[in-house]
Design a protein around this motif. Structure first.
Motif, PDB file in Angstrom:
ATOM      1  N   GLN A 296      37.742  46.585  32.768  1.00  0.00           N
ATOM      2  CA  GLN A 296      39.100  46.239  33.190  1.00  0.00           C
ATOM      3  C   GLN A 296      39.176  45.596  34.576  1.00  0.00           C
ATOM      4  N   CYS A 297      38.305  44.647  34.848  1.00  0.00           N
ATOM      5  CA  CYS A 297      38.393  43.948  36.129  1.00  0.00           C
ATOM      6  C   CYS A 297      39.434  42.839  36.077  1.00  0.00           C
ATOM      7  N   ILE A 298      39.850  42.473  34.863  1.00  0.00           N
ATOM      8  CA  ILE A 298      40.943  41.519  34.629  1.00  0.00           C
ATOM      9  C   ILE A 298      40.500  40.067  34.817  1.00  0.00           C
ATOM     10  N   LYS A 299      39.220  39.876  35.060  1.00  0.00           N
ATOM     11  CA  LYS A 299      38.769  38.506  35.304  1.00  0.00           C
ATOM     12  C   LYS A 299      39.085  37.594  34.116  1.00  0.00           C
ATOM     13  N   CYS A 300      38.933  38.123  32.903  1.00  0.00           N
ATOM     14  CA  CYS A 300      39.189  37.315  31.702  1.00  0.00           C
ATOM     15  C   CYS A 300      40.632  36.862  31.641  1.00  0.00           C
ATOM     16  N   THR A 301      41.538  37.803  31.948  1.00  0.00           N
ATOM     17  CA  THR A 301      42.958  37.468  31.854  1.00  0.00           C
ATOM     18  C   THR A 301      43.358  36.496  32.966  1.00  0.00           C
ATOM     19  N   SER A 302      42.780  36.680  34.157  1.00  0.00           N
ATOM     20  CA  SER A 302      43.071  35.748  35.251  1.00  0.00           C
ATOM     21  C   SER A 302      42.773  34.306  34.848  1.00  0.00           C
ATOM     22  N   GLY A 303      41.761  34.130  34.004  1.00  0.00           N
ATOM     23  CA  GLY A 303      41.361  32.772  33.661  1.00  0.00           C
ATOM     24  C   GLY A 303      41.703  32.371  32.241  1.00  0.00           C
ATOM     25  N   CYS A 304      42.460  33.197  31.532  1.00  0.00           N
ATOM     26  CA  CYS A 304      42.697  32.927  30.112  1.00  0.00           C
ATOM     27  C   CYS A 304      43.620  31.726  29.914  1.00  0.00           C
ATOM     28  N   THR A 305      43.165  30.766  29.117  1.00  0.00           N
ATOM     29  CA  THR A 305      43.942  29.551  28.867  1.00  0.00           C
ATOM     30  C   THR A 305      45.263  29.885  28.174  1.00  0.00           C
ATOM     31  N   ALA A 306      45.250  30.935  27.363  1.00  0.00           N
ATOM     32  CA  ALA A 306      46.446  31.251  26.577  1.00  0.00           C
ATOM     33  C   ALA A 306      47.352  32.257  27.279  1.00  0.00           C
TER      34      ALA A 306
ATOM     35  N   LYS B 108      49.275  31.898  30.270  1.00  0.00           N
ATOM     36  CA  LYS B 108      50.527  31.412  30.839  1.00  0.00           C
ATOM     37  C   LYS B 108      51.572  31.110  29.779  1.00  0.00           C
ATOM     38  N   LEU B 109      51.163  30.500  28.686  1.00  0.00           N
ATOM     39  CA  LEU B 109      52.160  30.082  27.707  1.00  0.00           C
ATOM     40  C   LEU B 109      52.329  31.069  26.558  1.00  0.00           C
ATOM     41  N   LEU B 110      51.272  31.797  26.237  1.00  0.00           N
ATOM     42  CA  LEU B 110      51.354  32.646  25.044  1.00  0.00           C
ATOM     43  C   LEU B 110      51.123  34.124  25.330  1.00  0.00           C
ATOM     44  N   GLU B 111      50.907  34.433  26.609  1.00  0.00           N
ATOM     45  CA  GLU B 111      50.775  35.829  27.040  1.00  0.00           C
ATOM     46  C   GLU B 111      49.621  36.583  26.394  1.00  0.00           C
ATOM     47  N   LEU B 112      48.557  35.866  26.109  1.00  0.00           N
ATOM     48  CA  LEU B 112      47.353  36.562  25.657  1.00  0.00           C
ATOM     49  C   LEU B 112      46.680  37.202  26.877  1.00  0.00           C
ATOM     50  N   LYS B 113      46.427  38.506  26.778  1.00  0.00           N
ATOM     51  CA  LYS B 113      45.745  39.192  27.870  1.00  0.00           C
ATOM     52  C   LYS B 113      44.464  39.798  27.318  1.00  0.00           C
ATOM     53  N   PRO B 114      43.371  39.070  27.425  1.00  0.00           N
ATOM     54  CA  PRO B 114      42.124  39.531  26.800  1.00  0.00           C
ATOM     55  C   PRO B 114      41.721  40.933  27.244  1.00  0.00           C
ATOM     56  N   HIS B 115      41.975  41.285  28.503  1.00  0.00           N
ATOM     57  CA  HIS B 115      41.561  42.622  28.956  1.00  0.00           C
ATOM     58  C   HIS B 115      42.319  43.698  28.196  1.00  0.00           C
ATOM     59  N   GLU B 116      43.551  43.358  27.802  1.00  0.00           N
ATOM     60  CA  GLU B 116      44.359  44.310  27.053  1.00  0.00           C
ATOM     61  C   GLU B 116      43.799  44.466  25.630  1.00  0.00           C
ATOM     62  N   VAL B 117      43.380  43.349  25.046  1.00  0.00           N
ATOM     63  CA  VAL B 117      42.772  43.398  23.709  1.00  0.00           C
ATOM     64  C   VAL B 117      41.531  44.286  23.754  1.00  0.00           C
ATOM     65  N   GLU B 118      40.705  44.081  24.787  1.00  0.00           N
ATOM     66  CA  GLU B 118      39.497  44.888  24.943  1.00  0.00           C
ATOM     67  C   GLU B 118      39.833  46.384  25.021  1.00  0.00           C
ATOM     68  N   LYS B 119      40.817  46.696  25.858  1.00  0.00           N
ATOM     69  CA  LYS B 119      41.143  48.107  26.083  1.00  0.00           C
ATOM     70  C   LYS B 119      41.767  48.719  24.827  1.00  0.00           C
ATOM     71  N   LEU B 120      42.664  47.988  24.189  1.00  0.00           N
ATOM     72  CA  LEU B 120      43.296  48.510  22.974  1.00  0.00           C
ATOM     73  C   LEU B 120      42.245  48.770  21.894  1.00  0.00           C
TER      74      LEU B 120
ATOM     75  N   ARG C 165      46.992  43.808  38.028  1.00  0.00           N
ATOM     76  CA  ARG C 165      47.081  44.920  37.103  1.00  0.00           C
ATOM     77  C   ARG C 165      48.312  45.794  37.348  1.00  0.00           C
ATOM     78  N   GLY C 166      48.668  45.955  38.618  1.00  0.00           N
ATOM     79  CA  GLY C 166      49.779  46.845  38.938  1.00  0.00           C
ATOM     80  C   GLY C 166      51.120  46.285  38.529  1.00  0.00           C
ATOM     81  N   THR C 167      51.264  44.979  38.599  1.00  0.00           N
ATOM     82  CA  THR C 167      52.572  44.358  38.358  1.00  0.00           C
ATOM     83  C   THR C 167      52.625  43.569  37.067  1.00  0.00           C
ATOM     84  N   ASN C 168      51.474  43.394  36.411  1.00  0.00           N
ATOM     85  CA  ASN C 168      51.394  42.525  35.231  1.00  0.00           C
ATOM     86  C   ASN C 168      51.899  41.130  35.522  1.00  0.00           C
TER      87      ASN C 168
END
Lengths: 290, 168, 665
Positions: free
Chosen positions: B34-44, B46-58, C484-487
């Motif tokens: 859960q470092c969030i690096k994937c989501t910070s750089g995820c192409t999808a 900004k427009l589609l709200e894909l958060k890969p770190h969330e998929v991983e955790k779920l 992470r804190g604010t999404n």
């Protein structure tokens, strides 16, 4: 060594300019390409549905190349190159998959050859043909400022073994340099064209393409060079749709690298399919006064 | 609405999770911190709200059924930045693809274009149909461009491809 | 043992539930009692405890036991403990046999209690078989050199040298660079106190230079090591510095006239020094040295070239004829304190280090923040030379990353906190400061308080790591980071990005590890003999470890470890002699033909061939022999054996490994 070519669906069904330019350019550089006898999908869209079926399709592509007695396979499409690379890894890393695939291929008297070397147009020209050979063969221009877009799937992910460095790819830029053009570094260089979303979120796909083109417009480049039929589709064919999402007129000439190279080799524009490009390539052609 | 309703009442399903792990040949690609690096750089993102770190955790926690039913799976652009840069060598991309496969197996609604592509491959060998390209007043196709004709897959291919699609 | 009956006591340890949770210890003890020569067998919760040991001692006396078999944890844990206990009860300590029921049985076979119990029985049977044949042995006493070699003159080597020198040992401190000081000399301030690094380090460096018991060998490297604990022979190569250390007064006149500019590595190449230079202002020894890779005269090898330094030096210290020198040392102990490297962030290409000049490493930040650094302590963008409006720190660069180093670097978080606080102090309120982290680890003493202090200073802590760093058309840096804190996705513009590069194994560890027979752990650092029982020593006797060569750590931990290791060396050498284990080769001269195979193979030069009657025979030099067993394995006539590991003893064990001895036990 005999080189087979696997075009993939996108090139065969719409990106004719890419196909034509590759077919024109390679013989000039001493490479004869052997076409596979059948039309076939690499498995990419199938991957989302059933991973094994996608692996099977990729394996069949490689087996058809092997049946032609080719030792290497040129794959000009980024997406196909990636799908086949992953299939190769999956077959060679998992005995179960390998046995299943081999069994299915055997039913058609086909055989999987793990030594089949995969090439994309970029590393094929840069490494196999050789950058120096390309340089010697062309008549370079001067004063051309271009941006390059290598696309995603031939550079990521590195662990799979890719065509160029993932974070600082230079081969396409060097090839563009070989025809005498300067390449501009830009912040969005590694960003995706969005093509995969044409299957599910068309508007977003165009927005992604539009964002990159808008930045390039601000940079004032003479054109964008691509080397993947998906990227060509998004930036060239769909440029107007992309423009609509960002609300500006884009009008950026977009060409395949092999088209650019073909021009520098003195090949006729029409043979390179330049009359098929939907972006305003005339501006670029004027600039190099062909 | 009570406070409880704000929280999901979903329960993790460890059987579904095991299925995903088996498709991924283990837990390595889901071993996310859960470092969030994937989501910070995820192409999808900004427009589609894909958060890969969330998929991983779920997936890790076993909320697989929700993921499989969710549209979010189909927003991935497959740019592969997440797997390239992941410091734990996890792969949201591969997790998403495994979940897509599971969605198909369970016959959850999936974007039509994917199924269309599959049936097209079955019929013609290719995922797309030949197009005519219009430029100005002219139209072009393979024939007019003098591009070689490409043969159809030999007989027997269909059956084999169908067999491949049966694999789970 | 003169013809007396072998009486064996067998003791099965529960180790709480570690063993007894899987192995049926009562059954094992019961079984042991059926074996021949076993007089009694007992089981107990903790054999290593005081009552456990006392029980064994009482049995030895009461039942006249002359062999003890203890079925317990690994001999690496408690063999020594039980040998001592036996010795106290009047039994020769080498008549104790350890059977490992924990690491070899209960831990690996946790789910299979029945099979585990069977395996435990078999191992006890084997232990008893060997115990019957154990022989009386005596420890060997050897005189030791009361001298120590310290390799590496960073803060660890400095602290350890001072401690040992103060305790009366002679210390040779070998440092590769022209000055001691190491990594700490490059730092501006230190966490969590913010005291200036030089203010702590410099007085210690001066003390080292002046201490009568310390011989400082700078510009030097260890070239070879021979011998064994207490008696090492070390060869040090002192490279030519082309300046006579005894004459140079450190006036730096030579530096001022030298025409050759050289990138200054001490300043992380942000500035230039000269081909003749003093490494940094507080250097010890404060002596110039000439870099032969850059000096015009040395490079061209021509006497008539340049020579400006020669002309200007009033002390006549410049010596172009100086040659490298080999120095032979005899020492009793060795302390390795060679420090670590810093991760090369260009490997993590997504952050653009090496491509974008404003992306800098944390050690580079130290130099531009240091008052004696290239910018005079002004924090400026390397690209524009201007004060930044925004600085971002990115954590975990190269560490906690399976692509590079999986371990936590243990200092990155605190370094960034410190640097963020320094940046706030130097740049004022208007500057945006971001720290992008995954887990912020402030576990050290006073470190959590330090973290709080940083939050009070309006530093933006962002729980999230950016995917990449981009350079915009105007040259500034930009990145997206999901918080992470604010999404929320934050869009950060930065004039400087500082990467929290982790500490990595020193590149010299390859050669050093081999030279000193010091093992490496999976992370690449030097391996301690045991993480809890013997954390300050390598697995080679007499070779100790201190500082970041053993694993990443901060200055307080490094200094503590250095003092600890120093105390261990003093403990080892202060008595002037040490006892060595008698696990050594012995030659049965009756069977030895003097064929020379053993001597030619011995890695410790512990065999010699001597005349005997008309022929010759091999002879072991006891003090040199390390008991490795190479000679015993190679001896064609079986004349050489290793005490405590004789063929007879081992074969007896093997014979009963799979089945009960013939004719019952």
């Amino acid at each position: 060594m005999k080189t087979a070519v696997f075009w993939g669906c996108r090139i065969l069904t719409s990106q004719y300019a890419y196909e034509m330019s590759v077919r024109e350019v390679m013989p000039k550089l001493g490479v004869e390409l052997a076409d596979l006898p059948e039309a076939l999908c690499c498995g990419d869209p199938v991957k989302s549905v059933n991973d094994f079926a996608a692996t099977y399709l990729s394996a069949r592509v490689m087996a058809l190349a092997h049946a032609l007695d080719a030792g290497q396979l040129l794959v000009p499409c980024n997406r196909c190159h990636f799908t086949i690379s992953e299939a190769k890894r999956s077959i060679e890393g998992d005995k179960k998959v390998s046995e299943k695939v081999s069994g299915m291929l055997a039913e058609e008297k086909l055989e999987y050859n793990p030594n089949m070397r995969l090439w994309h147009v970029i590393d094929f020209l840069h490494g196999f043909v050789g950058l120096e050979k390309v340089k010697k063969a062309v008549k370079p221009w001067k004063g051309l400022r271009l941006a390059s877009h290598v696309g995603c799937q031939i550079i990521r992910y590195s662990d799979l073994g890719r065509v160029d460095n993932a974070e600082n790819p230079t081969k396409l830029d060097e090839l563009i340099g070989a025809v005498g053009a300067e390449t501009v570094d830009y912040a969005e260089k590694l960003d995706c064209c969005g093509a995969h979303l044409l299957l599910s979120h068309v508007d977003t796909a165009f927005s992604l393409a539009g964002a990159k083109l808008r930045s390039l417009r601000e940079l004032g480049v003479d054109g964008l060079v691509v080397s993947c039929p998906d990227c060509g589709l998004m930036y060239d064919f769909k440029q107007k749709d992309a423009a609509a999402t960002v609300g500006v007129k884009l009008e950026i000439p977009v060409v395949y690298y092999t088209q650019l190279l073909g021009l520098a080799l003195g090949i006729d524009q029409e043979k390179l399919g330049l009359h098929l490009n939907q972006s305003p390539v005339d501006r670029l052609l004027m600039k190099i006064s062909v | 609405m009570s406070l409880v309703d704000l929280m999901s009442m979903a329960k993790p399903n460890l059987k579904s999770r095991a299925k995903v792990f088996s498709k991924l040949k283990g837990r390595d690609l889901v071993n996310c911190f859960q470092c969030i690096k994937c989501t910070s750089g995820c192409t999808a993102l900004k427009l589609l709200e894909l958060k890969p770190h969330e998929v991983e955790k779920l997936a890790n926690l076993g909320f697989v059924d929700e993921l499989v039913a969710s549209d979010i799976l189909w927003t991935c652009v497959t740019c592969l930045k997440c797997i390239q840069r992941c410091p734990q060598k996890a792969s949201p991309y591969h997790v998403i693809m495994a979940l897509r496969n599971l969605a198909v197996e369970r016959e959850v609604k999936i974007p039509e274009a994917f199924m269309k592509a599959v049936s097209q491959v079955l019929e013609t060998g290719m995922a797309e149909a030949y197009q005519k390209i219009a430029k100005g007043t002219e139209t072009f196709d393979r024939e007019s461009l003098k591009l070689p004709r490409i043969g159809s897959p030999r007989e027997g291919f269909q059956a084999l491809f169908l067999k491949a699609l049966e694999e789970k | 043992m003169a013809a007396c009956v072998v009486k064996i006591g067998v003791y099965v340890c529960h180790c709480g539930l570690n063993i007894a949770g899987t192995v049926d210890v009562a059954k094992v003890a019961e079984y042991a009692e059926t074996l021949s020569n076993v007089v009694l067998a007992k089981h107990y919760t903790y054999m290593c405890s005081d009552p456990g040991q006392r029980m064994i001692q009482e049995d030895i006396k009461k039942h006249k036991l002359n062999r003890i078999v203890i079925a317990t944890c690994s001999p690496r844990m408690h063999e020594e403990t039980f040998r001592k206990a036996a010795e106290e009860a009047g039994l020769n300590p080498y008549l104790v046999e350890i059977v490992n029921l924990r690491e070899h049985v209960s831990w690996p076979h946790g789910g299979e209690p029945e099979k585990a119990t069977e395996k435990a029985k078999a191992l006890v049977r084997m232990g008893v078989a060997r115990a019957r044949l154990l022989e009386l042995l005596k420890k060997v006493k050897v005189a030791v050199e009361k001298k120590v070699l310290v390799v590496g003159g960073g803060i660890a080597g400095i602290q350890a040298s001072l401690d040992m020198a103060n305790a009366g040992l002679s210390v040779y401190l070998v440092e590769k660079q022209p000055s001691i000081g190491g990594r700490m000399a490059q730092l501006d301030k230190t966490f969590p106190t913010l005291d200036c690094s030089a203010c702590i380090l410099t007085p210690k460096m001066v003390d080292v230079g002046r201490h009568p018991n310390i011989t400082l060998l700078t510009n030097s490297e260890v070239a070879d090591v021979k011998g064994f604990v207490g008696n090492y022979e070390v060869t040090v190569l002192k490279k030519a510095r082309y300046v006579d250390e005894s004459k140079c007064v450190g006036c730096e006149l030579c530096v001022k006239v030298c025409p050759v500019k050289v990138p200054d590595k001490f300043n992380e190449n942000f500035s230039q020094t000269r081909a003749v230079s003093i490494q940094f202002p507080q250097a010890v020894p404060k002596v110039a040295s000439i870099d032969p890779a850059y000096c015009l005269r040395l490079k061209l090898g021509k006497k008539e070239v340049c020579g400006k330094c020669l002309q200007v030096c009033e002390a006549k210290a410049i010596d172009f004829e100086q040659k490298p020198e080999e120095i032979k040392l005899k020492v009793g102990g060795i302390l390795i304190a060679v420090g670590s490297g810093v991760f090369d962030a260009s490997k993590m290409a997504e952050y653009g280090y090496g491509r974008f000049p404003d992306v800098i490493s944390n050690i580079e930040f130290e130099r531009i923040s240091d008052a004696s650094g290239p910018t005079g302590g002004k924090i400026v963008s390397p690209r524009t030379g201007k004060h930044p409006k925004s600085i971002a720190f990115i954590q975990c660069v190269g560490s906690r990353d399976k692509r590079f180093h999986e371990y936590c670097c243990r200092v990155g978080c605190m370094i960034s906190l410190k640097q963020a606080i320094l940046a706030r102090g130097k740049l004022g309120e208007d500057v945006n400061i971001y720290v992008c982290y995954n887990d912020l680890r402030s576990f050290g003493k006073d470190c959590e308080e330090f973290y709080r202090r940083a939050r009070d200073l309006d530093i933006n802590f962002v729980a999230g790591i950016p995917s990449d760093i981009r350079r915009l058309a105007d040259g500034t840096l930009y990145f997206d980071v999901y918080e992470r804190g604010t999404n929320r996705l934050l869009e950060v513009h930065a004039d400087i990005v500082v990467l929290a590069n982790g500490l990595v194994p020193n590149i010299d560890l390859d050669s050093i590890g081999t030279m000193f027979h010091a093992g490496r752990s999976a992370d690449g650092f030097l391996l301690e003999a045991h993480p809890k029982l013997r954390p300050l020593e390598s697995s080679t006797a007499g070779v100790f470890l201190a500082g970041t060569c053993q694993g990443p750590k901060d200055i307080p931990d490094t200094v503590a470890q250095a003092s600890g290791a120093a105390a261990k060396v003093v403990d080892l050498l202060s008595a002037g002699e040490i006892e060595l284990e008698p696990l050594k080769a012995v030659v049965d001269e009756e069977f030895c033909s003097g064929c020379d195979v053993c001597r030619s193979l011995c890695p410790f030069s512990a065999m010699e061939i001597v005349p005997k009657g008309e022929g010759k025979t091999a002879k072991v030099i006891e003090a040199m022999c390390q008991g490795c067993g190479l000679c015993a394995a190679a001896c064609p006539s079986g004349a050489v054996k290793i005490q405590q590991f004789t063929d007879r003893q081992l074969l007896a064990q093997v014979q009963v490994s799979c089945k009960e001895p013939e004719g019952g036990s």
